[in-house]
Design an enzyme around this catalytic site. Structure first.
Site, PDB file in Angstrom:
ATOM      1  N   GLU A   1      81.710  65.409 -12.811  1.00  0.00           N
ATOM      2  CA  GLU A   1      81.976  66.565 -11.948  1.00  0.00           C
ATOM      3  C   GLU A   1      80.769  66.908 -11.081  1.00  0.00           C
ATOM      4  O   GLU A   1      80.417  68.084 -10.917  1.00  0.00           O
ATOM      5  CB  GLU A   1      82.391  67.771 -12.795  1.00  0.00           C
ATOM      6  CG  GLU A   1      83.637  67.511 -13.604  1.00  0.00           C
ATOM      7  CD  GLU A   1      84.195  68.754 -14.296  1.00  0.00           C
ATOM      8  OE1 GLU A   1      83.570  69.816 -14.227  1.00  0.00           O
ATOM      9  OE2 GLU A   1      85.283  68.638 -14.875  1.00  0.00           O
TER      10      GLU A   1
ATOM     11  N   GLU B   1      88.478  63.701 -18.919  1.00  0.00           N
ATOM     12  CA  GLU B   1      88.315  64.959 -19.645  1.00  0.00           C
ATOM     13  C   GLU B   1      89.672  65.653 -19.640  1.00  0.00           C
ATOM     14  O   GLU B   1      90.284  65.782 -18.578  1.00  0.00           O
ATOM     15  CB  GLU B   1      87.263  65.819 -18.953  1.00  0.00           C
ATOM     16  CG  GLU B   1      86.470  66.664 -19.906  1.00  0.00           C
ATOM     17  CD  GLU B   1      85.294  67.334 -19.199  1.00  0.00           C
ATOM     18  OE1 GLU B   1      84.394  66.619 -18.737  1.00  0.00           O
ATOM     19  OE2 GLU B   1      85.307  68.559 -19.131  1.00  0.00           O
TER      20      GLU B   1
HETATM   21  C1  GAL Z   1      84.485  70.497 -17.588  1.00  0.00           C
HETATM   22  C2  GAL Z   1      83.050  69.998 -17.653  1.00  0.00           C
HETATM   23  C3  GAL Z   1      82.549  70.058 -19.068  1.00  0.00           C
HETATM   24  C4  GAL Z   1      82.835  71.406 -19.649  1.00  0.00           C
HETATM   25  C5  GAL Z   1      84.319  71.665 -19.588  1.00  0.00           C
HETATM   26  C6  GAL Z   1      84.763  72.953 -20.203  1.00  0.00           C
HETATM   27  O1  GAL Z   1      84.897  70.731 -16.303  1.00  0.00           O
HETATM   28  O2  GAL Z   1      82.980  68.677 -17.214  1.00  0.00           O
HETATM   29  O3  GAL Z   1      81.189  69.775 -19.102  1.00  0.00           O
HETATM   30  O4  GAL Z   1      82.148  72.341 -18.894  1.00  0.00           O
HETATM   31  O5  GAL Z   1      84.686  71.686 -18.237  1.00  0.00           O
HETATM   32  O6  GAL Z   1      86.155  73.100 -20.072  1.00  0.00           O
END
Ligand code: GAL
Length: 853
Positions: A451, A526
């Site tokens: 990100e 993710e």
């Molecule tokens: C994502 C990010 C992670 C964490 C997560 C929490 O967007 O890549 O590091 O912050 O959100 O939901």
């Protein structure tokens, strides 16, 4: 003779064979069993013991202590400094402070830390090269030996080598000094602080296999034969040309570190290496009937490379590797050794809960074991290079790894994050990651970022991807996008081998049809980001007293339930799989009670959502939340499963008969009121009974339902039972009962034995139970722990993300009936260790005994 640079002999994903000398497995002899200390140069010893430490700059209480000059000098008086052994995290002892950032765990990790150690190098090492290998030091490490500056490595997650040969005096006492600075570093999670990984002293002949100097690939793999390509970088650090000979023998590897039966060898290859230069010697060997590295049977091999140079002792270097074949496709997903393998992964941050960032291999092994039992088969090292032990364990245990470099590139997420280092260091850090990890069979994907704010930057993506692809042409490169449409539309993602998508899959069909991306495999890098607190269940609300409901119905705006994610995955079966955010709870980032600005980063593109989030953030700030660790974990900070664990287990291990009921059944204040019952099961249908009365059967719609829900149960104390069926046959049951009063404290060690090596740990689970040994679910009892025998209590915890009790405390309340004690044996002192618990709250104390061997 083959002296090709390894890169010129390989193609991407299917390297050709540069011939090469072969020898059949049958022709070689057995090798006496030995254990390697670690991969790399054989003449290595741990350099962890007897350091001195002193903290300057910001102190744990927020005051400042000035940093004097001259501490790198051998004569500096360090008598009053703290004596300690590495790995060391100077911040985990706390205290937690409400005014510190929630995102980094409300711990006082910002400071300037100095470490010093005295050591001697034998007279007979004169003429050898002497190195210090740091697995990782947080952050901005600067190193001196005998008062002379050796070098720096600022990125706290990179492993690096310092050549201290010119500064060391053989036959005399030497002093190494290390300065670390976390005040100059910003992080979105708890980064830890200090020399939090191992340090190694390495000695080599002047002509030797270079640091991370072997590259072993398996370009051709079938069940009956494999080609193993071995490239050895021979470095000549002497002042004269070397005429050396290189051999590599291949052995089976047992238990990750033991050298077993020899299975092959590459005959001696002469090599001429000019002074102060290096040459790569590349050869191949064919192995019949190889044991493939797979998730079910992660077979490993060890390559022993010897460099013979006249006038020197042979230089020996060990490389652990595996033989396996990877294929990533846009239509059939990921194939491991030709078998379709859905990636069922979790993201993990690097801390080990109550132990902080200080690496402990028992703690890591335990983390991976808990994840594997859930059915997880892959780890994403979010968002930084992991400790080398993580890869060693993943190799041994059969877990896949998405190995990640950065959370920021040129553009900052936070003022002092990687953007400050990017211009000078990005290539060095990327290469340090790839060179170090390239021989691990577990590593299947490199990730250049997560990100990052410059994810639409085509030139930058191209540059970073090319660095990695050049250094390792055998694995794909990816990047985790929270703006995948932007990343694709800009063309940046065309430079990746795999598209990494964080959360946002809605446009997937469009991109599947786009000629630029139709053949690009896509990974859910993710997913979900569901939040919950173990043992907390709320009715009509998702959050209460800074906890999140365990009905698995809460997630931030960008997230979704695991169930919803499974539905998405079912819709796009051609995707490679998913990495859930997160496997374990971690220190910091206590969303939705994260009052720091970092949450906003998730909504850079959607202005209305961003506004919503800004308003929510304002509201949270007004409440001044005590939350200091995440709620994202499928298991809590102790590693105790939350209910979600069983959702994943049901889905990821469909062959395992299991059923799990939530919530608990102690609701005296809700008699006659509604308490919904949810069931996770690997069955396809289930019948629920409350106090023996059927509440009806529920059936899962394939691809649609991942839990069975009885929404209108009226609470009466007693028993809830579920009977699950699969294909019409009874499959699994689960029961929860209203418990009696608290009557005892049970202590249950996870192992009965531990090594008396000063490292190995025993985790003890503490439960408040009724007379029938049932966990009393909502009990909070203040406990005091003590220990006798050759051991110490290193930490206690209970999984409560709002607790300010320091982890080092031996007093701790239970959280929803449970707590944890972590015990370590004393080095070299075997014997019985007894841990006891007492309380002033009307329960009898109890104890348990484990043996240190
Ligand atoms: C994502 C990010 C992670 C964490 C997560 C929490 O967007 O890549 O590091 O912050 O959100 O939901």
């Amino acid at each position: 003779m083959n002296q090709n640079a390894c890169k010129s002999t390989m193609k991407r994903f299917a390297a050709g064979i540069a011939l090469v000398l072969m020898q059949s497995a049958a022709a070689v002899n057995a090798h006496a069993q030995t254990t390697i200390i670690r991969e790399g140069n054989a003449n290595v010893q741990l350099f962890d013991d007897n350091w001195k430490f002193s903290r300057y700059g910001l102190q744990p209480d927020g005051t400042k202590r000035p940093e004097p000059e001259g501490m790198e000098q051998p004569a500096w008086n360090d008598k009053d400094w703290t004596k300690l052994n590495l790995p060391h995290d100077w911040a985990i002892a706390g205290p937690f402070r409400i005014e510190l950032a929630g995102k980094t765990g409300k711990l006082p990790w910002k400071a300037i830390g100095w470490y010093r150690k005295q050591f001697t190098i034998d007279k007979k090492d004169k003429g050898n090269r002497i190195f210090l290998d740091f697995d990782g030091a947080m952050a901005y490490a600067k190193i001196w030996v005998n008062g002379q500056y050796v070098g720096t490595w600022p990125y706290g997650y990179s492993s690096f080598r310092m050549d201290i040969t010119p500064f060391v005096k053989t036959g005399q006492t030497n002093t190494v000094a290390v300065r670390l600075d976390t005040e100059s570093w910003d992080s979105r999670w708890y980064p830890g602080a200090g020399i939090y990984r191992h340090v190694w002293l390495v000695k080599t002949a002047p002509v030797h296999t270079d640091h991370w100097g072997t590259t072993i690939t398996t370009p051709e793999v079938t069940d009956s034969a494999a080609t193993i390509q071995v490239a050895v970088k021979v470095s000549n650090q002497s002042k004269v040309t070397a005429q050396s000979k290189v051999t590599t023998e291949i052995f089976e590897c047992t238990n990750g570190t033991q050298i077993g039966q020899q299975v092959g060898a590459i005959q001696e290859t002469p090599v001429k290496v000019l002074a102060d230069s290096a040459v790569v010697v590349a050869n191949s060997i064919h192995l019949k009937q190889p044991q493939l590295w797979s998730l079910e049977k992660p077979a490993l091999y060890i390559a022993k490379t010897t460099v013979h140079t006249n006038g020197s002792k042979p230089d020996i270097y060990y490389t652990t590797f595996g033989i396996r074949h990877l294929q990533f496709t846009a239509r059939q997903g990921f194939l491991l050794n030709g078998k379709r393998t859905e990636i069922k992964g979790v993201c993990l941050h690097h801390d080990m809960g109550a132990l902080g960032a200080a690496v402990n291999i028992t703690a890591l092994r335990r983390q991976l074991r808990i994840m594997k039992e859930m059915g997880c088969n892959a780890i994403r090292t979010s968002h930084n290079p992991p400790t080398p032990e993580l890869l060693q364990l993943a190799d041994e245990m059969g877990l896949l790894v998405w190995d990640e470099a950065f959370d920021a590139w040129k553009k900052p997420k936070l003022k002092n994050d990687y953007n400050k280092l990017f211009p000078e260091w990005h290539e060095k850090d990327l290469l340090a990651l790839v060179h170090r990890d390239k021989n691990h069979p577990a590593v299947i994907i490199w990730s250049i970022g997560n990100e990052v704010m410059d994810q639409r930057d085509t030139a930058l993506t191209h540059e970073l991807a090319a660095i990695v692809q050049h250094a390792d042409p055998t694995r794909p490169v990816s990047n985790g996008y929270n703006d995948p449409d932007g990343g694709r539309a800009s063309g940046a993602a065309t430079y990746l081998d795999i598209m990494g998508v964080n959360y946002f899959f809605s446009q997937q069909p469009k991109w599947d049809a786009d000629p630029r991306y139709a053949d690009k495999p896509t990974m859910g890098s993710e997913t979900s980001s569901c939040v919950s607190s173990r043992g907390e269940y709320f009715f009509g609300t998702k959050y209460d007293h800074f906890q999140a409901t365990s009905y698995d119905e809460a997630w931030p705006g960008w997230g979704c339930s695991p169930d919803e994610q499974f539905r998405t995955n079912a819709k796009y079966p051609h995707l490679l799989g998913e990495f859930v955010w997160t496997g374990f709870d971690y220190l910091g980032e206590p969303t939705p009670f994260n009052s720091d600005e970092t949450n906003l980063l998730n909504f850079r593109t959607d202005s209305s959502k961003r506004k919503e989030l800004e308003a929510a953030l304002d509201a949270i700030r007004k409440k001044n939340p005590p939350s200091r660790s995440s709620y994202f974990g499928i298991v809590d900070l102790c590693g105790f499963p939350k209910d979600r664990y069983y959702n994943y287990q049901a889905h990821w291990r469909p062959e395992l008969p299991m059923a799990h009921i939530m919530p608990h059944w102690n609701w005296p204040e809700r008699i006659g009121q509604n308490v919904p019952v949810h069931v996770y099961t690997s069955g396809d249908m289930a019948e629920l009974f409350v106090n023996g009365v059927s509440q009806g059967k529920k059936t899962k719609r394939p691809g649609e339902d991942f839990r069975l829900v009885w929404d209108s149960i009226t609470y009466q104390p007693g028993e809830v039972k579920v009977v699950a069926y699969k294909n019409g046959q009874q499959w699994a049951t689960d029961v929860v009962r209203t418990t009696g009063k608290m009557s005892k404290i049970t202590l249950e060690p996870e192992t009965n034995f531990l090594q008396a090596d000063g490292t190995d740990l025993c985790y003890i689970t503490v439960r408040i139970c009724d007379n029938d040994n049932q966990l009393v679910p909502r009990s909070a009892v203040n406990l005091k722990f003590s220990i006798t025998g050759p051991g110490e209590i290193v930490a206690t915890d209970n999984g409560d993300a709002t607790s300010f009790v320091p982890f080092s405390s031996t007093a701790r309340p239970t959280f929803n009936g449970m707590a944890q004690v972590i015990v370590k044996g004393k080095k070299g002192h075997p014997g019985k260790i007894t841990v006891s618990v007492q309380t002033d709250e009307g329960l009898q104390g109890s104890s348990t005994t484990v043996e240190a061997k």
